[in-house]
Design a protein around this motif. Structure first.
Motif, PDB file in Angstrom:
ATOM      1  N   VAL A  75       0.776  -1.136  -0.026  1.00 52.78           N
ATOM      2  CA  VAL A  75       0.008   0.037  -0.095  1.00 52.78           C
ATOM      3  C   VAL A  75       0.804   1.387  -0.062  1.00 52.78           C
ATOM      4  O   VAL A  75       1.821   1.395   0.888  1.00 52.78           O
ATOM      5  CB  VAL A  75      -1.032  -0.131   1.171  1.00 52.78           C
ATOM      6  CG1 VAL A  75      -1.829   1.207   1.241  1.00 52.78           C
ATOM      7  CG2 VAL A  75      -1.886  -1.310   1.234  1.00 52.78           C
ATOM      8  N   ARG A 135       0.883   5.118   0.307  1.00 47.89           N
ATOM      9  CA  ARG A 135       0.061   6.159   0.717  1.00 47.89           C
ATOM     10  C   ARG A 135       0.884   7.480   0.360  1.00 47.89           C
ATOM     11  O   ARG A 135       2.008   7.668   0.426  1.00 47.89           O
ATOM     12  CB  ARG A 135      -0.053   6.180   2.230  1.00 47.89           C
ATOM     13  CG  ARG A 135      -0.609   7.859   2.981  1.00 47.89           C
ATOM     14  CD  ARG A 135      -0.875   7.398   4.381  1.00 47.89           C
ATOM     15  NE  ARG A 135      -1.349   8.826   4.871  1.00 47.89           N
ATOM     16  CZ  ARG A 135      -2.118   8.793   6.256  1.00 47.89           C
ATOM     17  NH1 ARG A 135      -2.375   7.813   6.625  1.00 47.89           N
ATOM     18  NH2 ARG A 135      -2.345   9.909   6.482  1.00 47.89           N
ATOM     19  N   PHE A 144      -0.562   1.213   5.827  1.00 46.88           N
ATOM     20  CA  PHE A 144       0.501   1.518   4.570  1.00 46.88           C
ATOM     21  C   PHE A 144       2.012   0.927   4.713  1.00 46.88           C
ATOM     22  O   PHE A 144       2.227   0.964   5.890  1.00 46.88           O
ATOM     23  CB  PHE A 144       0.432   3.154   4.129  1.00 46.88           C
ATOM     24  CG  PHE A 144       1.208   3.893   5.298  1.00 46.88           C
ATOM     25  CD1 PHE A 144       2.685   4.255   5.066  1.00 46.88           C
ATOM     26  CD2 PHE A 144       0.686   4.268   6.199  1.00 46.88           C
ATOM     27  CE1 PHE A 144       3.337   4.825   5.746  1.00 46.88           C
ATOM     28  CE2 PHE A 144       1.442   5.061   7.086  1.00 46.88           C
ATOM     29  CZ  PHE A 144       2.816   5.465   6.819  1.00 46.88           C
ATOM     30  N   SER A 166       6.273  -3.043   7.688  1.00 50.73           N
ATOM     31  CA  SER A 166       5.525  -3.510   6.412  1.00 50.73           C
ATOM     32  C   SER A 166       5.359  -5.048   6.597  1.00 50.73           C
ATOM     33  O   SER A 166       6.538  -5.696   6.891  1.00 50.73           O
ATOM     34  CB  SER A 166       6.211  -2.916   5.115  1.00 50.73           C
ATOM     35  OG  SER A 166       5.832  -3.573   4.138  1.00 50.73           O
TER      36      SER A 166
END
Length: 302
Positions: free
Chosen positions: A101, A103, A145, A276
């Motif tokens: 993801v 952002r 994210f 992450s």
């Protein structure tokens, strides 16, 4: 009533923590996407559970009671941890596909430059799926994210970061109206205003030794990507980061006025957060976008 029902009202706790963070029932309802009456009902349930008030009226304002402040400060971090862990586990369970993801606070950069090139990254990384979300709000460690791309924000958690672009500004307009013209045209054609980047026009004017009195102020748009169609089709000018109009200039939809290029002093950065689920892919993405921006800047300079 609390003695008769010992079941902890978890939904009510979540709503109350949002009230504490947002500072009012109205803003909590907006943040949660529910009605104010629903927020008030949840608050009543939790106050009934404790047998004491959590919020009290002070004139026209509402404030947390001492008990309310103590409870909010005690449970807020734990609730964040639960929500964050649940989101990560949900992502991890999604069909085993490599996914990250991204952002960004740079919506036009994403629209005009990042997203059109994502297929190349996906192909390079054996089909990695890249989700893109935009937000101008400062990120938190609980937000979902892997990578943040920004000009004016930063992360408050461990992360690797890259400078991906030193912003250059240019003044552009429709070739029909500005081709063959000199910089003096900025005195006779309106320049559009971008409310999300109020710094751009004053910065550029200083670099050009101009003032706001030397130009005609044009229409206002929230973001550059909304203003671009107006610059392409209308009799107006737009001062914009060069990287987001490079393809439009090469394609002939826009024309850069000679002598209008100037550095803004701003840097675009990419952050790959340590938490992450796919940290190696995240770092590979940051290296890739840095290379992509460097190539684009080299073409602009040429």
């Amino acid at each position: 009533m609390a003695a008769e029902n010992d079941e902890v009202p978890l939904n009510a706790i979540r709503v109350f923590v949002t009230i504490a963070r947002e500072g009012s029932v109205t803003r909590a309802a907006s943040a949660l996407g529910i009605t104010q009456s629903s927020v008030s009902r949840y608050l009543a349930v939790l106050q009934d559970y404790f047998g004491t008030d959590l919020v009290e009226r002070r004139g026209r304002r509402s404030e947390l009671t001492q008990f309310g402040r103590l409870f909010a400060s005690t449970v807020a971090e734990s609730l964040d941890t639960v929500c964050f862990t649940a989101k990560r586990m949900r992502r991890r369970n999604r069909s085993g596909v490599n996914r990250i993801v991204v952002r960004t606070s740079l919506s036009t950069f994403a629209h005009s430059f990042l997203i059109p090139n994502l297929q190349a990254f996906s192909a390079e990384m054996d089909g990695v799926v890249v989700d893109v979300i935009s937000s101008l709000s400062p990120p938190t460690s609980c937000d979902n994210f892997d990578i943040l791309i920004t000009r004016d924000l930063s992360v408050i958690e461990p992360a690797d970061d890259w400078v991906i672009y030193n912003e250059e500004l240019v003044c552009v307009g429709s070739p029909h109206h500005v081709a063959g013209k000199t910089l003096s045209i900025v005195r006779s054609m309106p320049i559009l205003n971008i409310t999300s980047r109020p710094d751009i026009l004053p910065t550029w004017l200083r670099a050009m030794n101009l003032t706001a009195k030397d130009i005609e102020s044009g229409a206002r748009y929230d973001h550059n990507y909304l203003a671009l169609p107006a610059a392409i089709t209308g009799k107006c000018l737009l001062v914009v980061p060069e990287i987001i109009v490079a393809d439009l200039v090469r394609g002939g939809a826009l024309h850069v006025i000679p002598g209008s290029r100037a550095p803004s002093g701003m840097q675009y950065r990419a952050y790959s957060v340590d938490r992450s689920d796919n940290p190696e892919i995240g770092r590979a993405f940051c290296r890739w976008i840095a290379r992509l921006c460097k190539r684009a800047a080299s073409v602009e300079a040429a």
